[in-house]
Design an enzyme around this catalytic site. Sequence first.
Site, mmCIF file in Angstrom:
data_model
loop_
_atom_site.group_PDB
_atom_site.id
_atom_site.type_symbol
_atom_site.label_atom_id
_atom_site.label_comp_id
_atom_site.label_asym_id
_atom_site.label_seq_id
_atom_site.Cartn_x
_atom_site.Cartn_y
_atom_site.Cartn_z
ATOM 1 N N LYS A 45 0.576 -0.889 -0.189
ATOM 2 C CA LYS A 45 -0.251 -0.171 0.153
ATOM 3 C C LYS A 45 1.158 0.987 0.063
ATOM 4 C CE LYS A 45 -2.933 -2.169 2.946
ATOM 5 N NZ LYS A 45 -3.873 -2.141 4.840
ATOM 6 N N GLY A 46 1.239 1.431 0.539
ATOM 7 C CA GLY A 46 3.003 1.659 0.640
ATOM 8 C C GLY A 46 2.604 3.349 -0.088
ATOM 9 N N GLU A 101 7.919 2.414 -6.358
ATOM 10 C CA GLU A 101 7.534 1.859 -4.652
ATOM 11 C C GLU A 101 8.072 3.338 -3.882
ATOM 12 O OE1 GLU A 101 7.191 -0.056 -2.888
ATOM 13 O OE2 GLU A 101 8.034 -1.451 -2.693
ATOM 14 N N ASP A 102 7.312 2.891 -2.568
ATOM 15 C CA ASP A 102 8.307 4.151 -1.804
ATOM 16 C C ASP A 102 8.765 3.830 -0.915
ATOM 17 O OD1 ASP A 102 7.943 1.352 -0.166
ATOM 18 O OD2 ASP A 102 6.299 1.819 1.352
ATOM 19 N N ASP A 105 14.672 -0.981 0.648
ATOM 20 C CA ASP A 105 15.853 -0.838 2.253
ATOM 21 C C ASP A 105 16.675 -1.782 1.690
ATOM 22 O OD1 ASP A 105 15.768 -1.430 4.941
ATOM 23 O OD2 ASP A 105 14.643 -2.370 5.020
ATOM 24 N N ASP A 161 4.414 3.324 6.834
ATOM 25 C CA ASP A 161 3.196 3.195 7.952
ATOM 26 C C ASP A 161 3.789 2.457 8.931
ATOM 27 O OD1 ASP A 161 3.627 1.063 6.792
ATOM 28 O OD2 ASP A 161 2.413 0.154 8.155
ATOM 29 N N ARG A 167 0.318 6.814 7.595
ATOM 30 C CA ARG A 167 0.334 6.654 5.774
ATOM 31 C C ARG A 167 0.187 7.600 5.901
ATOM 32 N NH1 ARG A 167 0.923 1.381 4.161
ATOM 33 N NH2 ARG A 167 0.319 0.044 5.399
HETATM 34 P P1 5GP Z 1 13.120 -4.591 1.028
HETATM 35 O O1 5GP Z 1 12.831 -5.204 0.567
HETATM 36 O O2 5GP Z 1 14.033 -3.732 0.016
HETATM 37 O O3 5GP Z 1 14.201 -4.421 2.166
HETATM 38 O O4 5GP Z 1 11.708 -3.561 1.564
HETATM 39 C C1 5GP Z 1 11.569 -3.071 1.063
HETATM 40 C C2 5GP Z 1 9.674 -2.746 2.424
HETATM 41 O O5 5GP Z 1 9.902 -2.798 3.437
HETATM 42 C C3 5GP Z 1 9.287 -1.525 1.725
HETATM 43 O O6 5GP Z 1 8.190 -1.592 0.405
HETATM 44 C C4 5GP Z 1 8.605 -1.219 2.961
HETATM 45 O O7 5GP Z 1 7.301 -1.379 3.135
HETATM 46 C C5 5GP Z 1 9.242 -1.695 4.120
HETATM 47 N N1 5GP Z 1 10.485 -0.743 5.104
HETATM 48 C C6 5GP Z 1 11.514 -0.723 4.186
HETATM 49 N N2 5GP Z 1 11.990 0.573 5.143
HETATM 50 C C7 5GP Z 1 10.815 1.328 5.529
HETATM 51 C C8 5GP Z 1 10.737 2.027 7.002
HETATM 52 O O8 5GP Z 1 12.075 2.799 6.770
HETATM 53 N N3 5GP Z 1 9.540 2.421 6.761
HETATM 54 C C9 5GP Z 1 8.224 1.767 6.604
HETATM 55 N N4 5GP Z 1 6.719 2.639 7.047
HETATM 56 N N5 5GP Z 1 8.109 0.805 6.254
HETATM 57 C C10 5GP Z 1 9.857 0.540 5.274
#
Ligand code: 5GP
Length: 180
Positions: A45-46, A101-102, A105, A161, A167
């Site tokens: 949803k982000g 994508e938001d 990470d 979130d 959000r």
């Molecule tokens: P990745 O696969 O790159 O580790 O994770 C990406 C997802 O992890 C993002 O789409 C998000 O949903 C969540 N995420 C990673 N870091 C953060 C953060 O600092 N805050 C929030 N709210 N979600 C995060």
Amino acid sequence: MSEFSNPNLEVLISSEEIQQRIKQMGADVARDYAGLNPLLIGVLKGACIFLSDLMRAADIPLGLEFIAISSYGASMRTSGEVRILKDLDVAIEGRHILVVEDIVDTGLTLSYLLANLKSRGAASVKLAALLDKFERREKEVPIDYLGFPIPDKFVVGYGLDFAERYRNLPFIAVVRDPEV
Ligand code: 5GP
């Protein structure tokens, strides 16, 4: 009690900074995809708020789809495997795809998703991300359109979130005390 001026939030990126940056990103997308009728795919949803601002800043014909993917548990984390909870409603063969994508990470979710979309025969697959937590990267993910690099902190707001809260903040913030 006001949520937006909650003293438990430390503003990292202001609403004005976000709007200014997204205007530029939208202009870049419009320039690069002119005549290509790209399909924007928002990751639920982000990404919803970033997506809605980005597409309104891109003054070209384009299409819109959504995909929802599971957050991984410990075992999925090592395999890098991600479950698709809600798939696209259309075939994407021959389409120019821009995933929106938001935040990137570790990169595990996005590297899986980008490979998955490429395997469906898309003409091109690129990525727009509002935030890049580059210090945490485990899998290399090329970000074609980036809003802001940020430090290794858990952020909320502007679609992101903490336990489904925050959000709706019009800015990006760090939660000082997650217990409050
Ligand atoms: P990745 O696969 O790159 O580790 O994770 C990406 C997802 O992890 C993002 O789409 C998000 O949903 C969540 N995420 C990673 N870091 C953060 C953060 O600092 N805050 C929030 N709210 N979600 C995060």
